[in-house]
Design a protein around this motif. Structure first.
Motif, PDB file in Angstrom:
ATOM      1  N   UNK A 243       0.838  -1.196   0.000  1.00 48.96           N
ATOM      2  CA  UNK A 243       0.000   0.000   0.000  1.00 48.96           C
ATOM      3  C   UNK A 243       0.875   1.249   0.000  1.00 48.96           C
ATOM      4  N   UNK A 244       0.436   2.243  -0.732  1.00 51.09           N
ATOM      5  CA  UNK A 244       1.162   3.505  -0.826  1.00 51.09           C
ATOM      6  C   UNK A 244       1.079   4.240   0.511  1.00 51.09           C
ATOM      7  N   UNK A 245       2.168   4.824   0.979  1.00 54.12           N
ATOM      8  CA  UNK A 245       2.138   5.519   2.280  1.00 54.12           C
ATOM      9  C   UNK A 245       1.145   6.673   2.287  1.00 54.12           C
ATOM     10  N   UNK A 246       0.587   6.927   3.434  1.00 47.42           N
ATOM     11  CA  UNK A 246      -0.263   8.103   3.615  1.00 47.42           C
ATOM     12  C   UNK A 246       0.599   9.362   3.524  1.00 47.42           C
ATOM     13  N   UNK A 247       0.003  10.414   2.999  1.00 46.49           N
ATOM     14  CA  UNK A 247       0.674  11.710   2.995  1.00 46.49           C
ATOM     15  C   UNK A 247       1.499  12.002   1.765  1.00 46.49           C
ATOM     16  N   UNK A 248       1.721  11.025   0.895  1.00 45.39           N
ATOM     17  CA  UNK A 248       2.490  11.281  -0.321  1.00 45.39           C
ATOM     18  C   UNK A 248       1.605  11.995  -1.342  1.00 45.39           C
ATOM     19  N   UNK A 249       2.171  12.997  -2.016  1.00 43.90           N
ATOM     20  CA  UNK A 249       1.444  13.742  -3.055  1.00 43.90           C
ATOM     21  C   UNK A 249       2.297  13.688  -4.319  1.00 43.90           C
ATOM     22  N   UNK A 250       2.137  12.647  -5.113  1.00 46.87           N
ATOM     23  CA  UNK A 250       2.977  12.486  -6.303  1.00 46.87           C
ATOM     24  C   UNK A 250       2.883  13.687  -7.234  1.00 46.87           C
ATOM     25  N   UNK A 251       4.010  14.113  -7.750  1.00 46.57           N
ATOM     26  CA  UNK A 251       4.094  15.198  -8.727  1.00 46.57           C
ATOM     27  C   UNK A 251       3.385  16.462  -8.263  1.00 46.57           C
ATOM     28  N   UNK A 252       3.370  16.670  -6.950  1.00 47.32           N
ATOM     29  CA  UNK A 252       2.761  17.877  -6.380  1.00 47.32           C
ATOM     30  C   UNK A 252       1.288  18.028  -6.748  1.00 47.32           C
ATOM     31  N   UNK A 253       0.612  16.883  -6.974  1.00 44.40           N
ATOM     32  CA  UNK A 253      -0.810  16.912  -7.284  1.00 44.40           C
ATOM     33  C   UNK A 253      -1.138  16.946  -8.761  1.00 44.40           C
ATOM     34  N   UNK A 254      -0.138  16.992  -9.613  1.00 39.36           N
ATOM     35  CA  UNK A 254      -0.369  16.997 -11.064  1.00 39.36           C
ATOM     36  C   UNK A 254      -1.020  15.689 -11.513  1.00 39.36           C
ATOM     37  N   UNK A 255      -1.930  15.786 -12.439  1.00 38.73           N
ATOM     38  CA  UNK A 255      -2.608  14.585 -12.930  1.00 38.73           C
ATOM     39  C   UNK A 255      -1.654  13.732 -13.754  1.00 38.73           C
ATOM     40  N   UNK A 256      -1.797  12.430 -13.547  1.00 42.97           N
ATOM     41  CA  UNK A 256      -0.989  11.471 -14.289  1.00 42.97           C
ATOM     42  C   UNK A 256      -1.784  10.174 -14.347  1.00 42.97           C
ATOM     43  N   UNK A 257      -1.835   9.502 -15.507  1.00 40.57           N
ATOM     44  CA  UNK A 257      -2.675   8.299 -15.617  1.00 40.57           C
ATOM     45  C   UNK A 257      -2.296   7.187 -14.657  1.00 40.57           C
ATOM     46  N   UNK A 258      -1.051   7.192 -14.149  1.00 41.68           N
ATOM     47  CA  UNK A 258      -0.639   6.135 -13.227  1.00 41.68           C
ATOM     48  C   UNK A 258      -0.916   6.478 -11.764  1.00 41.68           C
ATOM     49  N   UNK A 259      -1.320   7.707 -11.502  1.00 39.31           N
ATOM     50  CA  UNK A 259      -1.634   8.105 -10.123  1.00 39.31           C
ATOM     51  C   UNK A 259      -3.093   7.755  -9.837  1.00 39.31           C
ATOM     52  N   UNK A 260      -3.243   6.592  -9.194  1.00 40.77           N
ATOM     53  CA  UNK A 260      -4.602   6.093  -8.923  1.00 40.77           C
ATOM     54  C   UNK A 260      -4.739   5.559  -7.499  1.00 40.77           C
ATOM     55  N   UNK A 261      -3.747   5.873  -6.648  1.00 43.66           N
ATOM     56  CA  UNK A 261      -3.794   5.395  -5.278  1.00 43.66           C
ATOM     57  C   UNK A 261      -3.421   3.940  -5.112  1.00 43.66           C
ATOM     58  N   UNK A 262      -2.832   3.348  -6.169  1.00 42.94           N
ATOM     59  CA  UNK A 262      -2.528   1.915  -6.122  1.00 42.94           C
ATOM     60  C   UNK A 262      -1.215   1.648  -6.847  1.00 42.94           C
ATOM     61  N   UNK A 263      -0.409   0.742  -6.277  1.00 39.49           N
ATOM     62  CA  UNK A 263       0.778   0.231  -6.952  1.00 39.49           C
ATOM     63  C   UNK A 263       0.753  -1.279  -6.816  1.00 39.49           C
ATOM     64  N   UNK A 264       0.822  -1.961  -7.939  1.00 37.36           N
ATOM     65  CA  UNK A 264       0.650  -3.411  -7.958  1.00 37.36           C
ATOM     66  C   UNK A 264       1.912  -4.122  -7.484  1.00 37.36           C
ATOM     67  N   UNK A 265       1.906  -4.541  -6.219  1.00 42.01           N
ATOM     68  CA  UNK A 265       2.984  -5.350  -5.665  1.00 42.01           C
ATOM     69  C   UNK A 265       2.360  -6.339  -4.698  1.00 42.01           C
ATOM     70  N   UNK A 266       2.308  -7.571  -5.109  1.00 40.82           N
ATOM     71  CA  UNK A 266       1.678  -8.616  -4.297  1.00 40.82           C
ATOM     72  C   UNK A 266       2.471  -9.912  -4.457  1.00 40.82           C
ATOM     73  N   UNK A 267       3.061 -10.411  -3.363  1.00 43.90           N
ATOM     74  CA  UNK A 267       3.017  -9.852  -2.012  1.00 43.90           C
ATOM     75  C   UNK A 267       3.932  -8.643  -1.860  1.00 43.90           C
ATOM     76  N   UNK A 268       3.652  -7.846  -0.841  1.00 38.43           N
ATOM     77  CA  UNK A 268       4.489  -6.693  -0.539  1.00 38.43           C
ATOM     78  C   UNK A 268       5.881  -7.139  -0.107  1.00 38.43           C
ATOM     79  N   UNK A 269       6.847  -6.304  -0.379  1.00 37.84           N
ATOM     80  CA  UNK A 269       8.239  -6.560   0.003  1.00 37.84           C
ATOM     81  C   UNK A 269       8.648  -5.593   1.113  1.00 37.84           C
ATOM     82  N   UNK A 270       9.672  -5.988   1.856  1.00 39.56           N
ATOM     83  CA  UNK A 270      10.246  -5.056   2.826  1.00 39.56           C
ATOM     84  C   UNK A 270      10.773  -3.831   2.080  1.00 39.56           C
ATOM     85  N   UNK A 271      10.685  -2.687   2.733  1.00 39.56           N
ATOM     86  CA  UNK A 271      11.148  -1.435   2.148  1.00 39.56           C
ATOM     87  C   UNK A 271      12.656  -1.264   2.366  1.00 39.56           C
TER      88      UNK A 271
END
Length: 624
Positions: free
Chosen positions: A212-240
């Motif tokens: 899951x994407x961390x809370x509080x991140x604002x990618x590209x300072x809020x600029x619209x981008x087709x990949x900014x959808x609140x989701x990143x496909x990583x299953x299972x999650x890995x250690x950071x």
């Protein structure tokens, strides 16, 4: 990497891999043999920014708005001027292909999700493909590797050696090795993702749990981008990358990266052979021989292949990011293999724990480590009025056996600029720090591009903030751009004060790489003068350096306001070591050579009358 300072402050808490109980090993206290006859000077360039001529500097600006530098900007003239500054090695920072927000799909490169990229230009420490280079840096991205190979050739033709980064502790969340040599499989390709840990897994997993994407991140300072959808496909999650085991890391974690597994189990125990007792005294060839019949984790093999790939292309060495987050046994394995291929390879590690220094040098076979938490931090505290100069002598004494291996710097991509208000406050106030940093030991000196012309990093770049030249954004570097002068590299737009500052650096660095005394003995004379000399105070610092026929006396004034006049005492034991008879000797400053002082020796002790202006330094050479 962003938040690295937060990480370092809490290193003992956050670094799982400090489980190596290295203090049990008895280290030799004898001063190690100095492997070089003259000083090394490293010039770090942030490759993306070096050649950028654009001065727009819009926060969060695109390449089209703010511009970007290229490999081709390192022309023969540029490299000649860098070498003439007094440089022996150039560190091209940010060369391996890392995650960034720009569409290079026409070149077979997938687009990166802004939700797991820091900034628009991306962190150079979130590498996406280790067998190719950043497409931003090429005039023709299709030929980017060839353009870098041509830069390697130009660098060598200029008489410089070059190093690049390797980041073994972590890689980009979306790593794609599309340029792997034959037989090299991608990271994680054969991992068992159903378990948290396995020796030959490249990553640590959180089974049956989505990232899951961390809370509080604002990618590209809020600029619209087709990949900014609140989701990143990583299953299972890995250690950071910084060791977080959360499927949803915190905003301050290195969430754009994943931790590489080196055979350290989750409980901290080691799943690989350990070096036998006494290997701290063994050569790299003996270390290399030790590993030849040992079974090691798969990640070790992958990173050794990466290092040898670039070594074969003519890269002269590496700067290893956050090396202490990786066990020193791995470094023994990889560094000995590098040295077998190139015995002169320059191996520099970012290590911040003084208790581990000797292990990474003697067991990990590192050539050099950052001298950050001792010499750098002390000098910064002195100029900011938080400390006196006295502790410098204690630092030198405490590291006498490894001082050659502790690289000195005052500026780099992670730290506040020397000239910034948050550090020295002006380039002139940084001068005495630079003299001491350069001349106090036999270690290499590092300069960050723009430092020599007073760059203060005042810009609001976007993701990166002022006082540090941003490593995450497309941005210009104003003072450096004035020296670059539209690609002439002649300083044509510099102010007189900036020209004078660069001349100071040029004189200091060129003297340092030619001086035999700076590769010889050190003895501080600060303590005796502070105790006995009228007019000598705690914002002064003095010491002597000597080897064979060259004898130096260094005096630095850290005060930016006070001129000091005093009779500098040279104690009898130094006079004896220098074999000086009673009489008068000329000592000549080597920074500017604009006058001399008489050193008068009587009854076996020396006195030199010194007048030193605010922020002034002298490197006196004894003439016999």
């Amino acid at each position: 990497m962003i938040n690295k300072r937060i990480f370092v402050a809490g290193l003992a808490v956050t670094m799982l891999f400090s489980a190596c109980k290295t203090n049990d090993l008895k280290m030799s206290k004898a001063k190690e043999e100095v492997p070089a006859n003259k000083k090394i000077v490293v010039y770090q360039v942030f490759t993306r920014l070096f050649g950028n001529k654009n001065t727009t500097n819009k926060p969060w600006g695109t390449i089209e708005e703010n511009g970007v530098g290229k490999f081709n900007d390192f022309t023969p003239k540029a490299l000649e001027e860098i070498k003439n500054l007094g440089v022996t090695h150039i560190w091209y920072t940010g060369v391996p292909h890392h995650a960034l927000i720009r569409d290079y799909s026409a070149y077979g490169i997938s687009n990166d999700d802004p939700e797991v990229v820091k900034g628009r230009a991306g962190s150079p420490y979130a590498v996406k493909d280790y067998y190719n280079v950043n497409p931003d840096l090429a005039v023709n991205p299709a030929n980017r590797l060839q353009e870098f190979e041509e830069l390697i050739a130009r660098t060598h033709q200029a008489g410089l050696k070059l190093i690049i980064d390797i980041v073994p502790n972590h890689i980009a969340r979306k790593y794609e090795g599309k340029n792997n040599p034959e037989g090299v499989q991608d990271f994680g390709a054969n991992d068992d993702v159903n378990v948290e840990y396995a020796k030959n897994n490249n990553f640590y997993y959180i089974p049956n749990t989505h990232f899951e994407i961390p809370d509080g991140t604002i990618p590209l300072n809020g600029e619209k981008n087709p990949l900014v959808d609140g989701h990143f496909d990583e299953n299972p999650a890995k250690w950071t990358g910084n060791g977080s085991r959360k499927a949803k890391p915190n905003q301050d974690d290195w969430y754009e990266t994943v931790k590489v597994n080196y055979g350290i189990r989750p409980d901290g125990s080691k799943d690989f052979p350990e070096l036998p007792a006494g290997f701290d005294q063994k050569s790299y060839r003996e270390h290399f021989a030790f590993w030849q019949d040992k079974e090691v984790p798969d990640s070790w093999k992958k990173f050794k292949s990466i290092a040898l790939y670039w070594t074969a292309k003519g890269v002269d060495g590496f700067r290893f990011d956050m090396a202490e987050m990786v066990p020193y046994e791995f470094w023994s394995y990889m560094n000995s293999a590098i040295k077998v291929k190139n015995s002169n390879a320059f191996l520099l590690a970012e290590v911040y724990n003084p208790n581990e220094y000797r292990n990474y040098i003697r067991l990990g076979k590192m050539d050099y480590l950052y001298d950050k938490v001792e010499t750098y931090d002390k000098l910064k505290d002195i100029i900011r009025g938080k400390s006196s100069t006295a502790g410098l002598s204690d630092i030198q004494k405490g590291m006498a056996d490894i001082e050659h291996h502790m690289l000195h710097f005052l500026d780099n991509h992670d730290e506040q600029r020397l000239a910034s208000p948050e550090f020295a406050g002006s380039p002139e106030r940084g001068k005495p720090l630079m003299v001491v940093s350069t001349t106090i030991s036999t270690s290499p000196t590092m300069v960050y591009f723009g430092q020599e012309v007073g760059e203060a990093a005042n810009e609001n770049a976007g993701f990166g903030t002022h006082s540090r030249t941003s490593i995450f954004d497309y941005i210009g570097v104003p003072n450096h751009q004035r020296w670059m002068n539209g690609g002439k590299f002649d300083g044509g737009q510099l102010s007189e004060s900036e020209k004078n500052l660069r001349d100071f650096y040029k004189r200091l660095l060129n003297f340092s790489i030619k001086s035999s005394a700076l590769m010889g003995d050190f003895q501080e004379i600060h303590t005796v003068n502070l105790q006995d000399t009228k007019g000598y105070d705690e914002l002064l610092y003095s010491y002597v350096r000597w080897y064979a026929e060259q004898k130096l006396i260094v005096v630095a004034n850290f005060s930016s306001e006070k001129t000091n006049e005093f009779d500098l005492k040279i104690p009898s034991d130094i006079i004896s070591k220098w074999n000086l008879k009673d009489g008068s000797y000329e000592i000549v400053d080597q920074l500017y050579k604009n006058g001399s002082v008489q050193l008068k020796v009587a009854n076996g002790e020396g006195i030199a009358k010194i007048k030193i202006a605010p922020s002034e330094s002298f490197i006196f050479e004894l003439k016999q």
